[in-house]
Design a protein around this motif. Structure first.
Motif, PDB file in Angstrom:
ATOM      1  N   ARG A  41      46.116  36.719  24.889  1.00  0.00           N
ATOM      2  CA  ARG A  41      46.593  35.404  25.651  1.00  0.00           C
ATOM      3  C   ARG A  41      47.756  35.756  26.611  1.00  0.00           C
ATOM      4  O   ARG A  41      47.886  35.202  27.623  1.00  0.00           O
ATOM      5  CB  ARG A  41      46.931  34.535  24.787  1.00  0.00           C
ATOM      6  CG  ARG A  41      47.402  33.152  25.033  1.00  0.00           C
ATOM      7  CD  ARG A  41      47.209  31.987  24.054  1.00  0.00           C
ATOM      8  NE  ARG A  41      48.374  31.148  24.075  1.00  0.00           N
ATOM      9  CZ  ARG A  41      48.755  30.288  23.141  1.00  0.00           C
ATOM     10  NH1 ARG A  41      48.583  30.739  21.920  1.00  0.00           N
ATOM     11  NH2 ARG A  41      49.545  29.428  23.353  1.00  0.00           N
ATOM     12  N   ALA A  42      48.561  36.639  26.096  1.00  0.00           N
ATOM     13  CA  ALA A  42      49.805  36.946  26.934  1.00  0.00           C
ATOM     14  C   ALA A  42      49.402  37.600  28.195  1.00  0.00           C
ATOM     15  O   ALA A  42      50.116  37.511  29.238  1.00  0.00           O
ATOM     16  CB  ALA A  42      50.870  37.820  25.987  1.00  0.00           C
ATOM     17  N   LEU A  43      48.359  38.463  27.978  1.00  0.00           N
ATOM     18  CA  LEU A  43      47.791  39.289  29.221  1.00  0.00           C
ATOM     19  C   LEU A  43      47.365  38.260  30.321  1.00  0.00           C
ATOM     20  O   LEU A  43      47.586  38.392  31.419  1.00  0.00           O
ATOM     21  CB  LEU A  43      46.795  40.157  28.804  1.00  0.00           C
ATOM     22  CG  LEU A  43      47.479  41.650  28.212  1.00  0.00           C
ATOM     23  CD1 LEU A  43      46.483  42.375  27.737  1.00  0.00           C
ATOM     24  CD2 LEU A  43      48.433  42.381  29.345  1.00  0.00           C
ATOM     25  N   ARG A  44      46.653  37.358  29.622  1.00  0.00           N
ATOM     26  CA  ARG A  44      45.737  36.405  30.483  1.00  0.00           C
ATOM     27  C   ARG A  44      46.804  35.421  31.265  1.00  0.00           C
ATOM     28  O   ARG A  44      46.474  34.976  32.219  1.00  0.00           O
ATOM     29  CB  ARG A  44      44.677  35.490  29.670  1.00  0.00           C
ATOM     30  CG  ARG A  44      43.972  34.381  30.295  1.00  0.00           C
ATOM     31  CD  ARG A  44      43.038  33.694  29.346  1.00  0.00           C
ATOM     32  NE  ARG A  44      43.696  33.447  28.258  1.00  0.00           N
ATOM     33  CZ  ARG A  44      43.500  33.498  27.068  1.00  0.00           C
ATOM     34  NH1 ARG A  44      42.425  34.605  26.772  1.00  0.00           N
ATOM     35  NH2 ARG A  44      43.925  32.917  26.118  1.00  0.00           N
ATOM     36  N   ASP A  45      47.872  35.216  30.854  1.00  0.00           N
ATOM     37  CA  ASP A  45      48.980  34.389  31.121  1.00  0.00           C
ATOM     38  C   ASP A  45      49.866  35.157  32.399  1.00  0.00           C
ATOM     39  O   ASP A  45      50.925  34.415  32.481  1.00  0.00           O
ATOM     40  CB  ASP A  45      49.695  33.471  30.114  1.00  0.00           C
ATOM     41  CG  ASP A  45      48.935  32.625  29.339  1.00  0.00           C
ATOM     42  OD1 ASP A  45      47.835  32.149  29.967  1.00  0.00           O
ATOM     43  OD2 ASP A  45      49.327  32.365  28.193  1.00  0.00           O
ATOM     44  N   LEU A  46      49.698  36.226  32.374  1.00  0.00           N
ATOM     45  CA  LEU A  46      50.816  37.105  33.200  1.00  0.00           C
ATOM     46  C   LEU A  46      50.804  36.507  34.671  1.00  0.00           C
ATOM     47  O   LEU A  46      49.827  35.991  35.137  1.00  0.00           O
ATOM     48  CB  LEU A  46      50.389  38.563  33.478  1.00  0.00           C
ATOM     49  CG  LEU A  46      50.588  39.260  32.194  1.00  0.00           C
ATOM     50  CD1 LEU A  46      49.937  40.766  32.378  1.00  0.00           C
ATOM     51  CD2 LEU A  46      52.167  39.305  31.927  1.00  0.00           C
ATOM     52  N   PRO A  47      52.129  36.283  35.006  1.00  0.00           N
ATOM     53  CA  PRO A  47      52.157  35.695  36.663  1.00  0.00           C
ATOM     54  C   PRO A  47      51.581  36.566  37.823  1.00  0.00           C
ATOM     55  O   PRO A  47      51.722  38.029  37.560  1.00  0.00           O
ATOM     56  CB  PRO A  47      53.735  35.468  36.570  1.00  0.00           C
ATOM     57  CG  PRO A  47      54.189  36.456  35.875  1.00  0.00           C
ATOM     58  CD  PRO A  47      53.270  36.586  34.715  1.00  0.00           C
ATOM     59  N   GLU A  48      51.124  35.876  38.523  1.00  0.00           N
ATOM     60  CA  GLU A  48      50.896  36.826  39.925  1.00  0.00           C
ATOM     61  C   GLU A  48      51.777  37.745  40.337  1.00  0.00           C
ATOM     62  O   GLU A  48      53.019  37.299  40.233  1.00  0.00           O
ATOM     63  CB  GLU A  48      50.542  35.857  40.934  1.00  0.00           C
ATOM     64  CG  GLU A  48      48.940  35.078  41.117  1.00  0.00           C
ATOM     65  CD  GLU A  48      48.032  36.079  41.203  1.00  0.00           C
ATOM     66  OE1 GLU A  48      48.101  37.169  42.294  1.00  0.00           O
ATOM     67  OE2 GLU A  48      47.182  36.046  40.379  1.00  0.00           O
ATOM     68  N   GLY A  49      51.536  38.793  40.927  1.00  0.00           N
ATOM     69  CA  GLY A  49      52.731  39.714  41.149  1.00  0.00           C
ATOM     70  C   GLY A  49      53.514  40.612  40.223  1.00  0.00           C
ATOM     71  O   GLY A  49      54.416  41.120  40.644  1.00  0.00           O
ATOM     72  N   HIS A  50      53.203  40.493  38.860  1.00  0.00           N
ATOM     73  CA  HIS A  50      53.966  41.160  37.970  1.00  0.00           C
ATOM     74  C   HIS A  50      53.473  42.389  37.948  1.00  0.00           C
ATOM     75  O   HIS A  50      52.728  43.057  38.803  1.00  0.00           O
ATOM     76  CB  HIS A  50      53.242  40.728  36.483  1.00  0.00           C
ATOM     77  CG  HIS A  50      52.008  40.959  36.280  1.00  0.00           C
ATOM     78  ND1 HIS A  50      51.747  42.150  35.817  1.00  0.00           N
ATOM     79  CD2 HIS A  50      50.768  40.401  36.163  1.00  0.00           C
ATOM     80  CE1 HIS A  50      50.455  42.154  35.419  1.00  0.00           C
ATOM     81  NE2 HIS A  50      49.818  41.274  36.098  1.00  0.00           N
ATOM     82  N   ASP A  51      54.167  43.489  37.460  1.00  0.00           N
ATOM     83  CA  ASP A  51      54.282  44.936  37.457  1.00  0.00           C
ATOM     84  C   ASP A  51      53.814  45.715  36.226  1.00  0.00           C
ATOM     85  O   ASP A  51      54.142  46.715  36.108  1.00  0.00           O
ATOM     86  CB  ASP A  51      55.354  45.690  38.180  1.00  0.00           C
ATOM     87  CG  ASP A  51      56.480  45.365  37.505  1.00  0.00           C
ATOM     88  OD1 ASP A  51      56.668  44.628  36.619  1.00  0.00           O
ATOM     89  OD2 ASP A  51      57.643  45.989  37.806  1.00  0.00           O
ATOM     90  N   LEU A  52      53.340  44.584  35.390  1.00  0.00           N
ATOM     91  CA  LEU A  52      53.077  45.413  33.866  1.00  0.00           C
ATOM     92  C   LEU A  52      51.811  46.168  33.746  1.00  0.00           C
ATOM     93  O   LEU A  52      50.935  45.790  34.757  1.00  0.00           O
ATOM     94  CB  LEU A  52      52.904  44.289  32.805  1.00  0.00           C
ATOM     95  CG  LEU A  52      54.317  43.755  32.340  1.00  0.00           C
ATOM     96  CD1 LEU A  52      54.183  42.430  31.318  1.00  0.00           C
ATOM     97  CD2 LEU A  52      55.357  44.944  31.712  1.00  0.00           C
TER      98      LEU A  52
END
Length: 97
Positions: A41-52
């Motif tokens: 869920r945390a991965l699914r909710d990552l914002p656009e443009g993140h660098d993780l």
């Protein structure tokens, strides 16, 4: 999800080195109360443009999860030297930690 748990999950993901992978369950085990589903869920909710390095997280069966970014995930892992066997599984020697 509690913000502290989300922060723990994202911090762990940020620490996965290039050319290595880990599982949703291993990440969950490194947190205070996380589960593999909460990691997803945390991965699914990552914002656009993140660098993780989201693409370094795989399933317990050492396969890629079935999601829209799986083709990109595989390409990124291969570009880092991660090899897949004929069944689509990642070698256990690249599991982190």
């Amino acid at each position: 999800m509690k913000p502290a748990l989300r922060e723990q999950i994202l911090t762990i993901i940020a620490e996965i080195p290039a050319g290595r992978v880990t599982t949703y369950g291993r990440i969950a085990a490194m947190t205070d109360g996380g589960t593999p589903r909460l990691v997803a869920r945390a991965l699914r909710d990552l914002p656009e443009g993140h660098d993780l390095p989201w693409f370094r997280v795989i399933t317990a069966s050492r396969r890629l999860a079935d999601h829209p970014g799986a083709v990109e995930q595989r390409a990124r892992l291969v570009s880092e030297g991660v090899l897949f066997d004929g069944g689509g599984r990642v070698a256990s020697k690249v599991l982190w930690p």
